[in-house]
Design an enzyme around this catalytic site. Structure first.
Site, PDB file in Angstrom:
ATOM      1  N   SER A 148       0.843  -1.193   0.000  1.00 52.75           N
ATOM      2  CA  SER A 148       0.000   0.000   0.000  1.00 52.75           C
ATOM      3  C   SER A 148       0.876   1.239   0.000  1.00 52.75           C
ATOM      4  CB  SER A 148      -0.908   0.019   1.236  1.00 52.75           C
ATOM      5  OG  SER A 148      -1.547   1.282   1.372  1.00 52.75           O
ATOM      6  N   TYR A 162      -2.227  -0.199  10.082  1.00 52.13           N
ATOM      7  CA  TYR A 162      -2.246  -0.655   8.686  1.00 52.13           C
ATOM      8  C   TYR A 162      -0.984  -0.182   7.966  1.00 52.13           C
ATOM      9  CZ  TYR A 162      -3.900  -1.359   3.896  1.00 52.13           C
ATOM     10  OH  TYR A 162      -4.025  -1.752   2.581  1.00 52.13           O
TER      11      TYR A 162
END
Length: 250
Positions: A148, A162
């Site tokens: 990501s 995250y």
């Protein structure tokens, strides 16, 4: 038209496994690899009907598909999925590690259970999938992780855990690339920005204004980068993290 794509792109005869390939970016990657000539296994956890749809799309290209239930938090399931792929197709050339979860929460709100779950799947599970695949990959094989852009840009509250897991993947890839270089296996990481998938549906509209291109990504765009990293022409690239996020990390 499918045959022209297959002949030109060099994946004909290759065997791939896409961990977390039943939907979203994983499904798009599985379909793209099949269009370029590969036979593809997809793993899933809780969406057998979506996995079946992806296999159907693979087979519609004239390639063979296989769906296997395997939780990326379960080491035995990961190894079994790789073994079943090799038993079914005879070898393994490409591994795409897409399985992951997104759980948001401010630092005061993250429970130990949620922390452990994200670490188990997004970090430990990625390592175990790479480890299992590497043991069976052919010489000159390909490992591609889906990370990501939050590994390099945390742009909103509640994303600390995250982002941490995705940054860990980017560092992990560098080390594993060195470990596997002697076998000609490349290991690279794709870092998408906001992309339209089931996982992002609840917050994509809030993030869209932060993207310089003023739109979210399409899973097929990420899949195109997966296909490039799977092909022979990318053979001199390894240990890299490639960000594809509409300019967010600039």
């Amino acid at each position: 038209m499918e045959m022209l794509v297959n002949e030109n792109c060099g994946l004909t005869g290759k065997i791939a496994i896409v961990f977390g390939g039943s939907r979203g970016i994983g499904a798009a990657a599985a379909r793209r690899l099949a269009r370029e000539g590969a036979d593809v296994t997809v793993t899933y956890v809780s969406a057998p009907e979506r996995a079946a749809e992806t296999v159907g799309a693979i087979e519609a290209t004239g390639r063979s598909g296989l769906a296997i239930k395997a939780d990326n938090a379960d080491p035995a399931a990961i190894k079994a999925a790789v073994a079943q792929t090799v038993d079914h197709f005879g070898k393994l050339d490409i591994a795409v590690v897409n399985a992951g979860i997104l759980m948001l929460g401010d630092v005061e709100m993250v429970s130990v259970e949620d922390l452990d779950r994200m670490l188990d799947i997004n970090v430990r599970g990625v390592f175990l999938a790479i480890q299992a695949a590497a043991a069976r990959l052919t010489e000159g094989g390909r490992i591609i992780t889906i990370g990501s852009n939050t590994a390099v840009r945390s742009g909103h509250p509640g994303s600390s855990v995250y982002s941490m897991t995705k940054a860990a993947v980017a560092v992990m890839v560098k080390g594993i690339a060195i470990d596997l270089a002697g076998r000609g296996i490349t290991v690279n990481n794709i870092q998408p920005g906001p992309t339209v998938t089931d996982m992002t549906a609840d917050h994509i509209d809030a993030i869209r204004p932060l993207i310089p291109l003023r739109r979210a990504g399409d899973p097929d765009e990420i899949a195109g980068l997966v296909a490039y990293l799977a092909r022979k022409e990318s053979g001199y690239m390894t240990g890299s993290s490639l960000t594809i996020d509409g300019g967010m990390a600039l």
